[in-house]
Design an enzyme around this catalytic site. Structure first.
Site, mmCIF file in Angstrom:
data_model
loop_
_atom_site.group_PDB
_atom_site.id
_atom_site.type_symbol
_atom_site.label_atom_id
_atom_site.label_comp_id
_atom_site.label_asym_id
_atom_site.label_seq_id
_atom_site.Cartn_x
_atom_site.Cartn_y
_atom_site.Cartn_z
ATOM 1 N N CYS A 151 18.579 0.451 0.925
ATOM 2 C CA CYS A 151 19.996 0.176 0.678
ATOM 3 C C CYS A 151 20.567 0.983 -0.471
ATOM 4 O O CYS A 151 19.855 1.396 -1.365
ATOM 5 C CB CYS A 151 20.207 -1.300 0.327
ATOM 6 S SG CYS A 151 19.594 -2.417 1.569
ATOM 7 N N GLY A 161 20.607 4.591 3.224
ATOM 8 C CA GLY A 161 20.668 3.665 4.348
ATOM 9 C C GLY A 161 21.641 4.164 5.382
ATOM 10 O O GLY A 161 22.800 4.442 5.060
ATOM 11 N N ASN A 194 20.492 -4.301 -3.242
ATOM 12 C CA ASN A 194 19.484 -3.274 -2.978
ATOM 13 C C ASN A 194 18.159 -3.804 -3.517
ATOM 14 O O ASN A 194 18.062 -4.119 -4.694
ATOM 15 C CB ASN A 194 19.883 -1.980 -3.696
ATOM 16 C CG ASN A 194 18.809 -0.883 -3.604
ATOM 17 O OD1 ASN A 194 18.708 -0.045 -4.476
ATOM 18 N ND2 ASN A 194 18.018 -0.877 -2.556
ATOM 19 N N GLY A 195 17.172 -3.898 -2.653
ATOM 20 C CA GLY A 195 15.867 -4.395 -3.086
ATOM 21 C C GLY A 195 15.290 -5.348 -2.069
ATOM 22 O O GLY A 195 15.700 -5.367 -0.904
ATOM 23 N N CYS A 212 11.178 1.941 -10.255
ATOM 24 C CA CYS A 212 10.435 2.544 -9.141
ATOM 25 C C CYS A 212 10.258 4.045 -9.378
ATOM 26 O O CYS A 212 11.236 4.788 -9.443
ATOM 27 C CB CYS A 212 11.224 2.319 -7.850
ATOM 28 S SG CYS A 212 10.644 3.297 -6.457
ATOM 29 N N TYR A 266 11.272 10.952 -4.313
ATOM 30 C CA TYR A 266 11.852 11.168 -2.989
ATOM 31 C C TYR A 266 13.196 10.487 -2.745
ATOM 32 O O TYR A 266 14.089 11.085 -2.176
ATOM 33 C CB TYR A 266 10.852 10.686 -1.933
ATOM 34 C CG TYR A 266 11.351 10.782 -0.510
ATOM 35 C CD1 TYR A 266 11.543 12.018 0.100
ATOM 36 C CD2 TYR A 266 11.648 9.639 0.217
ATOM 37 C CE1 TYR A 266 12.015 12.107 1.402
ATOM 38 C CE2 TYR A 266 12.120 9.723 1.525
ATOM 39 C CZ TYR A 266 12.300 10.953 2.107
ATOM 40 O OH TYR A 266 12.769 11.044 3.383
ATOM 41 N N SER A 280 13.025 17.878 1.311
ATOM 42 C CA SER A 280 12.543 17.120 0.159
ATOM 43 C C SER A 280 11.437 17.822 -0.611
ATOM 44 O O SER A 280 11.214 17.514 -1.778
ATOM 45 C CB SER A 280 12.078 15.737 0.612
ATOM 46 O OG SER A 280 11.158 15.862 1.670
ATOM 47 N N ASP A 283 4.897 19.342 0.287
ATOM 48 C CA ASP A 283 5.715 18.223 0.770
ATOM 49 C C ASP A 283 5.725 17.130 -0.289
ATOM 50 O O ASP A 283 4.898 17.143 -1.203
ATOM 51 C CB ASP A 283 5.165 17.692 2.103
ATOM 52 C CG ASP A 283 6.245 17.007 2.936
ATOM 53 O OD1 ASP A 283 7.378 16.820 2.433
ATOM 54 O OD2 ASP A 283 5.972 16.640 4.095
ATOM 55 N N ASP A 284 6.677 16.171 -0.137
ATOM 56 C CA ASP A 284 6.815 15.138 -1.170
ATOM 57 C C ASP A 284 5.759 14.056 -1.066
ATOM 58 O O ASP A 284 5.351 13.471 -2.052
ATOM 59 C CB ASP A 284 8.219 14.516 -1.118
ATOM 60 C CG ASP A 284 8.495 13.921 0.239
ATOM 61 O OD1 ASP A 284 8.180 12.744 0.461
ATOM 62 O OD2 ASP A 284 9.013 14.652 1.102
ATOM 63 N N CYS A 337 5.062 -0.977 0.133
ATOM 64 C CA CYS A 337 6.057 -1.430 -0.840
ATOM 65 C C CYS A 337 6.639 -2.763 -0.378
ATOM 66 O O CYS A 337 6.967 -2.917 0.796
ATOM 67 C CB CYS A 337 7.181 -0.401 -0.971
ATOM 68 S SG CYS A 337 8.479 -0.935 -2.106
ATOM 69 N N CYS A 380 7.074 1.109 -11.910
ATOM 70 C CA CYS A 380 6.384 0.547 -10.755
ATOM 71 C C CYS A 380 5.801 1.743 -10.004
ATOM 72 O O CYS A 380 6.520 2.680 -9.660
ATOM 73 C CB CYS A 380 7.325 -0.230 -9.841
ATOM 74 S SG CYS A 380 6.453 -0.777 -8.337
ATOM 75 N N CYS A 385 2.774 1.596 -4.881
ATOM 76 C CA CYS A 385 2.383 2.221 -3.614
ATOM 77 C C CYS A 385 1.293 3.271 -3.820
ATOM 78 O O CYS A 385 0.645 3.684 -2.868
ATOM 79 C CB CYS A 385 3.592 2.783 -2.873
ATOM 80 S SG CYS A 385 4.692 3.723 -3.892
HETATM 81 S S1 SF4 Z 1 5.874 0.080 -4.553
HETATM 82 FE FE1 SF4 Z 1 6.365 2.279 -4.647
HETATM 83 S S2 SF4 Z 1 8.267 2.544 -3.471
HETATM 84 FE FE2 SF4 Z 1 8.017 0.332 -3.908
HETATM 85 S S3 SF4 Z 1 9.203 -0.006 -5.797
HETATM 86 FE FE3 SF4 Z 1 7.081 0.390 -6.417
HETATM 87 S S4 SF4 Z 1 6.972 2.626 -6.752
HETATM 88 FE FE4 SF4 Z 1 8.846 2.190 -5.609
#
Ligand code: SF4
Length: 497
Positions: free
Chosen positions: A33, A59, A134-135, A269, A275, A316, A378-379, A415, A471, A474
């Site tokens: 979002c 989005g 968003n989230g 994040c 990306y 990207s 690539d990303d 995620c 964060c 992932c």
């Molecule tokens: S898990 Fe990865 S994509 Fe999700 S908020 Fe954390 S860093 Fe971002």
């Protein structure tokens, strides 16, 4: 009591091309979002439409705008891109007022029906209340079960509606207190823009996982997921909404800041830098483009390759490839050309259809790559199907060697904070070690930037293992919040190949 006039549209969208790479072959991660709001502006709803257009990469499935004219709320929502849902200028006459907010949605939490398109709206005891989110709320199902048990009737299947019901049922005396009371009960990631008859509320979760910035156009106050949307509407960037901060803006432009969650260490994040955000946005004071270029520099230091050309996977991979080329001294060339006329494609089940989508979107620049040793940048690698096809494409075009370099660490966890990732068992890095991944994508070599290299690229010395500055779950599996709705098996995932 305020009321709302609503319009809904099912547009013929999904044909348009968006301003940034939104390739959807089922093998890319998607931000779910983008949100935008303005208070104190003439034609506020058209400013919001312009802002949302700049956030379209966040989005593409649905869009909505809610406005307030001092007495009534109005809404228009539809499935499709901003340019389609709001293509008729007359729509803005039906969205009057000097305050408006909007939302672009990639969907999937709760499905993509019209009733889930945001901003969501409810008539509460104090009047109308709209919310754009968003989230992802990671205890929404648990809270919803409890609310339904107590008599709440839900109109959508969106996790965001839980916030409305929590506000509606809170016993605190003021709307702001009830709103804070609701936020104290939710876990996960949220950037929110809410409108009420008294004004606008913008806030971020205590860890600031999802981004939100504030700007001004003259005396109007603007909030947006990314600074690029401020640029596009002609707003001056003022500052980020701080993690855990609530900003309340009244119709005279008076702003008050509230910090009801104390001062926990932020965990924004880090994938926004890799990306999701547009490269022309500024995040945490750092240019996203520069971060991505610097990731390429770190990657070249950590994983050099004997090669003739550095080739990005467009779009990207471009900034990281520029950085890799600058650091390594290997020439940067556009060895893959992306079609800008491939419309939005639906996620299609099955690898063969995904493969076809890759070919429609990218083509090898045969004259350039034939006989050359290529470093392909690539990303990220998600399922690996795109990487496999791109490597094959380079070989089919005559490349003598293909060395894949990835501008993020291996993505081996899902995620739960508002980014659409496949379940863990589908992530290539969760199923295979580095050597097996290189074999799978048929590259001569494969390397990912290290987690510390990524942190250095975004302006940190290294990752603070005791208290990470972002964060990065992932990549590391270290989720910074409770994941109440997800049992341990869902988080750990089934990872057999
Ligand atoms: S898990 Fe990865 S994509 Fe999700 S908020 Fe954390 S860093 Fe971002």
């Amino acid at each position: 009591m305020t009321s709302i006039s609503q319009h809904a549209a099912l547009s013929d969208a999904f044909r348009d091309e968006t301003p940034w790479d939104v390739g959807d072959d089922g093998d890319t991660l998607h931000e779910e979002c983008g949100i935008f709001g303005v208070i104190g502006a003439r034609s506020a709803s058209s400013v919001v439409a312009l802002g949302l257009h700049a956030l379209q990469h966040r989005g593409q499935e649905a869009v909505g705008i809610t406005s307030f004219d001092g007495g009534e709320f109005f809404s228009h929502r539809g499935i499709g891109h901003v340019a389609h849902v709001f293509k008729n200028q007359d729509i803005f006459a039906d969205l009057p007022g000097m305050m408006a907010s909007g939302h672009v949605r990639y969907s999937t939490t709760g499905g993509s029906g019209l009733r889930n398109i945001q901003p969501l709206f409810a008539d509460l005891a104090d009047g109308g209340f709209s919310i754009a989110h968003n989230g992802n709320i990671s205890n929404a199902m648990t809270l919803k079960r409890d609310l339904v048990h107590k008599g709440s009737i839900f109109q959508s299947t969106s996790d965001t509606e839980v916030i409305i019901h929590l506000v509606a049922t809170s016993r605190y005396p003021t709307l702001l207190d009830r709103f804070v009371d609701a936020l104290r009960l939710i876990e996960g990631a949220y950037a929110l823009i809410c409108t009420t008859p008294a004004g606008m509320i913008a806030c971020r979760d205590p860890l600031g996982i999802r981004p939100l910035v504030m700007g001004r156009i003259g005396s109007s106050v603007v909030f947006a997921s990314e600074t690029v949307a401020l640029d596009v509407v002609g707003a001056d960037f003022e500052r980020e909404v701080e993690p855990g901060e609530l900003l309340v803006v009244d119709h005279n432009g008076v702003i008050s800041s509230h910090r009801p969650f104390g001062d926990p260490a932020p965990r924004p994040c880090i994938f926004e830098q890799v990306y999701f955000s547009r490269p022309d946005s500024i995040l945490g004071g750092q240019s996203v483009y520069q971060s991505r270029r610097q990731i390429g520099v770190e990657l070249a230091k950590e994983a050099p390759a004997d090669a003739d050309l550095v080739v990005p996977v467009p779009d990207s991979g471009v900034p990281a490839a520029i950085g890799y080329a600058a650091e390594s001294g290997i020439p940067f060339e556009l060895g893959i050309i992306r079609s800008h006329y491939v419309g939005r494609t639906f996620i299609q089940p099955g690898d063969s259809k995904r493969h076809a989508e890759v070919k429609r979107k990218h083509n090898a620049n045969r004259a350039l790559v034939a006989g050359k040793r290529i470093v392909l940048i690539d990303d990220s690698i998600v399922r690996g199907t795109t990487s496999l096809k791109i490597v094959q494409m380079m070989r089919d075009a005559g490349a003598s060697e293909v060395h894949m370099r990835i501008a993020s660490p291996p993505t081996d966890h899902s995620c739960f904070y508002g980014v659409d990732t496949p379940e863990r068992s589908k992530l290539l890095a969760a199923r295979m070690d580095l050597e097996a991944m290189a074999d799978y994508i048929q590259a001569d070599s494969l390397a990912f930037v290290s987690i510390d290299g990524l942190y250095r690229a975004v302006g940190q010395q290294d990752r603070n293992a005791k208290c990470p500055q972002f964060c990065d779950a992932c990549f590391t599996g270290e989720y910074p919040t409770q994941l109440t709705d997800y049992d341990a098996d869902a988080v750990a995932g089934e990872t057999e190949a």
